[in-house]
Design a protein around this motif. Sequence first.
Motif, mmCIF file in Angstrom:
data_model
loop_
_atom_site.group_PDB
_atom_site.id
_atom_site.type_symbol
_atom_site.label_atom_id
_atom_site.label_comp_id
_atom_site.label_asym_id
_atom_site.label_seq_id
_atom_site.Cartn_x
_atom_site.Cartn_y
_atom_site.Cartn_z
ATOM 1 N N LEU A 358 110.660 -7.125 71.431
ATOM 2 C CA LEU A 358 109.204 -7.295 71.428
ATOM 3 C C LEU A 358 108.826 -8.666 70.880
ATOM 4 O O LEU A 358 107.920 -9.319 71.394
ATOM 5 C CB LEU A 358 108.567 -6.191 70.574
ATOM 6 C CG LEU A 358 107.045 -6.096 70.592
ATOM 7 C CD1 LEU A 358 106.539 -5.670 71.965
ATOM 8 C CD2 LEU A 358 106.564 -5.112 69.532
ATOM 9 N N ASN A 361 110.570 -11.410 73.543
ATOM 10 C CA ASN A 361 110.464 -11.212 75.003
ATOM 11 C C ASN A 361 111.850 -11.231 75.658
ATOM 12 O O ASN A 361 112.072 -11.887 76.676
ATOM 13 C CB ASN A 361 109.579 -12.282 75.639
ATOM 14 C CG ASN A 361 108.115 -12.096 75.310
ATOM 15 O OD1 ASN A 361 107.736 -11.082 74.739
ATOM 16 N ND2 ASN A 361 107.296 -13.067 75.652
ATOM 17 N N LYS A 430 105.811 -5.137 80.013
ATOM 18 C CA LYS A 430 104.487 -5.680 80.346
ATOM 19 C C LYS A 430 104.221 -6.983 79.587
ATOM 20 O O LYS A 430 103.646 -7.925 80.149
ATOM 21 C CB LYS A 430 103.410 -4.647 79.996
ATOM 22 C CG LYS A 430 103.387 -3.438 80.913
ATOM 23 C CD LYS A 430 102.316 -2.436 80.481
ATOM 24 C CE LYS A 430 102.317 -1.211 81.391
ATOM 25 N NZ LYS A 430 101.333 -0.203 80.957
ATOM 26 N N LYS A 431 104.637 -7.032 78.340
ATOM 27 C CA LYS A 431 104.448 -8.254 77.554
ATOM 28 C C LYS A 431 105.199 -9.421 78.184
ATOM 29 O O LYS A 431 104.698 -10.549 78.263
ATOM 30 C CB LYS A 431 104.929 -8.021 76.127
ATOM 31 C CG LYS A 431 104.698 -9.187 75.170
ATOM 32 C CD LYS A 431 105.015 -8.771 73.739
ATOM 33 C CE LYS A 431 104.753 -9.928 72.766
ATOM 34 N NZ LYS A 431 105.840 -10.897 72.785
ATOM 35 N N LEU A 436 102.172 -12.093 77.607
ATOM 36 C CA LEU A 436 101.221 -11.803 76.533
ATOM 37 C C LEU A 436 101.806 -12.188 75.173
ATOM 38 O O LEU A 436 103.028 -12.230 74.988
ATOM 39 C CB LEU A 436 100.872 -10.315 76.536
ATOM 40 C CG LEU A 436 100.260 -9.774 77.835
ATOM 41 C CD1 LEU A 436 100.038 -8.272 77.724
ATOM 42 C CD2 LEU A 436 98.960 -10.486 78.170
ATOM 43 N N ARG A 437 100.914 -12.450 74.222
ATOM 44 C CA ARG A 437 101.319 -12.766 72.858
ATOM 45 C C ARG A 437 100.427 -12.019 71.880
ATOM 46 O O ARG A 437 99.217 -11.892 72.105
ATOM 47 C CB ARG A 437 101.213 -14.262 72.579
ATOM 48 C CG ARG A 437 102.234 -15.127 73.297
ATOM 49 C CD ARG A 437 102.183 -16.545 72.758
ATOM 50 N NE ARG A 437 100.825 -17.091 72.794
ATOM 51 C CZ ARG A 437 100.450 -18.192 72.162
ATOM 52 N NH1 ARG A 437 101.321 -18.849 71.408
ATOM 53 N NH2 ARG A 437 99.207 -18.631 72.256
ATOM 54 N N PHE A 438 101.034 -11.533 70.802
ATOM 55 C CA PHE A 438 100.247 -10.949 69.725
ATOM 56 C C PHE A 438 99.730 -12.074 68.829
ATOM 57 O O PHE A 438 100.340 -13.143 68.722
ATOM 58 C CB PHE A 438 101.092 -9.992 68.877
ATOM 59 C CG PHE A 438 101.552 -8.768 69.616
ATOM 60 C CD1 PHE A 438 100.634 -7.853 70.115
ATOM 61 C CD2 PHE A 438 102.904 -8.515 69.812
ATOM 62 C CE1 PHE A 438 101.054 -6.715 70.785
ATOM 63 C CE2 PHE A 438 103.333 -7.391 70.488
ATOM 64 C CZ PHE A 438 102.393 -6.489 70.977
ATOM 65 N N GLU A 503 94.389 -14.140 71.715
ATOM 66 C CA GLU A 503 95.631 -13.352 71.733
ATOM 67 C C GLU A 503 95.341 -11.869 71.564
ATOM 68 O O GLU A 503 95.956 -11.023 72.218
ATOM 69 C CB GLU A 503 96.566 -13.818 70.610
ATOM 70 C CG GLU A 503 97.036 -15.254 70.733
ATOM 71 C CD GLU A 503 96.157 -16.189 69.923
ATOM 72 O OE1 GLU A 503 94.986 -15.818 69.666
ATOM 73 O OE2 GLU A 503 96.632 -17.281 69.560
ATOM 74 N N SER A 507 96.189 -8.905 74.350
ATOM 75 C CA SER A 507 97.231 -7.927 73.993
ATOM 76 C C SER A 507 96.657 -6.670 73.353
ATOM 77 O O SER A 507 97.391 -5.923 72.714
ATOM 78 C CB SER A 507 98.233 -8.578 73.031
ATOM 79 O OG SER A 507 97.593 -8.936 71.818
ATOM 80 N N LEU A 510 98.212 -3.283 74.354
ATOM 81 C CA LEU A 510 99.616 -3.318 73.954
ATOM 82 C C LEU A 510 99.753 -3.091 72.451
ATOM 83 O O LEU A 510 100.585 -2.302 71.999
ATOM 84 C CB LEU A 510 100.201 -4.685 74.334
ATOM 85 C CG LEU A 510 101.694 -4.771 74.618
ATOM 86 C CD1 LEU A 510 102.046 -3.915 75.814
ATOM 87 C CD2 LEU A 510 102.088 -6.222 74.873
ATOM 88 N N HIS A 511 98.921 -3.770 71.675
ATOM 89 C CA HIS A 511 98.974 -3.661 70.215
ATOM 90 C C HIS A 511 98.720 -2.219 69.766
ATOM 91 O O HIS A 511 99.486 -1.657 68.968
ATOM 92 C CB HIS A 511 97.922 -4.602 69.601
ATOM 93 C CG HIS A 511 97.913 -4.615 68.107
ATOM 94 N ND1 HIS A 511 98.549 -5.585 67.362
ATOM 95 C CD2 HIS A 511 97.356 -3.764 67.203
ATOM 96 C CE1 HIS A 511 98.376 -5.330 66.071
ATOM 97 N NE2 HIS A 511 97.648 -4.241 65.954
#
Length: 553
Positions: A358, A361, A430-431, A436-438, A503, A507, A510-511
């Motif tokens: 995670l 990536n 998906k990330k 995507l980025r947190f 961000e 995300s 996802l988060h």
Amino acid sequence: MSANLVLIDLLGAGALLLWGLRMVKTGVTRAFGSSLRHWIALGTTNRFKAFFAGLAATIAVQSSTATALITASFASRELMTTAMAQAIMIGANVGTALVTRLLALDLHWLSPVLILCGVATFMATDSSKPKAIGRAIIGLGLMLLSLQLIGGATEPMRASPTLQSLLAALGAAPVVGLLVAAVLAFVAASSLAIVLLVASLAASSNMDPGLVVALVLGANLGGAVPPALATAGYGPLARRVTLGNLAVRGAGCLLALPFIGPAEGYLAHAAALTSTFAVDVHLAFNIALAVIFLPLVGVIARIAERLLPQLPDTRMGPRYLDEASLDTPAVALSCAARETLRIGDVIEVMLVKSLEALRNNDAKLKSEIAKMDDEVDALQQAVKLYLSRLGHEGLDDEDARKATEIISYAINLEHIGDIIDKSLLDMIGKKIKYGLRFSREGMAEIEELHARTLENLRIAQSIFISRDMDLARKLVEVKVNVRHMERQSAERHLERLREGRIESIQSSTLHLDVLRDLKQINAHITSVAYPILDEAGALRESRLRSDGTAAMA
């Protein structure tokens, strides 16, 4: 410049053919993956059923490579014998040859119809299965379109003196032609695509029929290499399937190659009768392999078993479930508990790797974690079956309680594995897919909850063996803290959304899903403490008393 444009057209059309083939394969697999596996699994009782199961599955997915990998996965779990797996692969080879023959028909008029229907199906619904079907239909339309483009791109080659000289040189050295086609099929990971390309070249030039046969043989040989490489890291049961298929195709090439020269006159006559000579040779070759080798799958299996013997201690098999201990319940329960602790150790590694994937990536780690979940499933099933056999001998109340607790903990660990495999890995995918980025704060919150989850798992492992009341009480109390951590992180995430943090906006789902999964994992971990606390009367409606005193009867 003209030659360069022709080459670009040909390479682009070939790439479109491979992409269309990929779309069909992924679309059919997503829509009917379980059914495909069911068809293949049915082919385990005799070689003829296995042959037709492999043929049907490959026609559906249009890829013998996909069928090979599914079959290898079944064989690795001992769900079918090596002989039946080889029969399935022989059927798969005939199946891909039949697909090639159908695609060689003049169906270019069908391409726009299929693309139109596929796009309409894909866009008409948000349901995953219709979208996958639409994807497969689009892929089939693109394959037909690419064949038309390949035909147009190869047309100018008819008068090319360079091509004629190259084909003449290859015709004089059929072994070289075979190796060239094998390399192309390996690079393209598709014998189907290379055979269709050879058919187009043969139709647009005066290619020697013997060279056509050599190129088709090479395409068959090269198409068997990618599955063999894909299973190189698997156990011997899986490698027997793909390496056996490679050996069968290689043996077929060695048998056929010496007859190219003596049969030159017959081949020239046969080529003059049809415009699809290469495709017909491809089909005839694979049917001949089926006739020769299907009766010999037992022999092939015995040779494969001798060359690739099963390891005595496989990674996915149980290590501590001693059959001789079943006569002594106390010892057998200790064996089952030790094996269940091993499941917990695998889960811990899965959790560590999931955070790493995670954070970084890392798609490679995804595949490693998925394999580890297969190991968890196998071990959990083995523990249950082992204890069920113990139950037949009769247990006193204390031993029966221990057996129930072991099975319960093993099942909860297996559920954790499923959450990691089916949910966390999906979110990692998906990330990676959408880049995507947190936010820095969001990733820190996830890491904090993840670290708490790992600590809780280690405590649970200790509780499982020691049945320590204080540790059990601590674990249940920590579950409340986890719930608070998840809620606070979600609230802080919503605050960042209100601040317009890019961000966090990208995300967001996802988060929140990662937090939810970690909370669910903690709930399964905590379950190990409940039987201990319940036995001591320290639970009230699944919650600890505030003063920690035992509940009254």
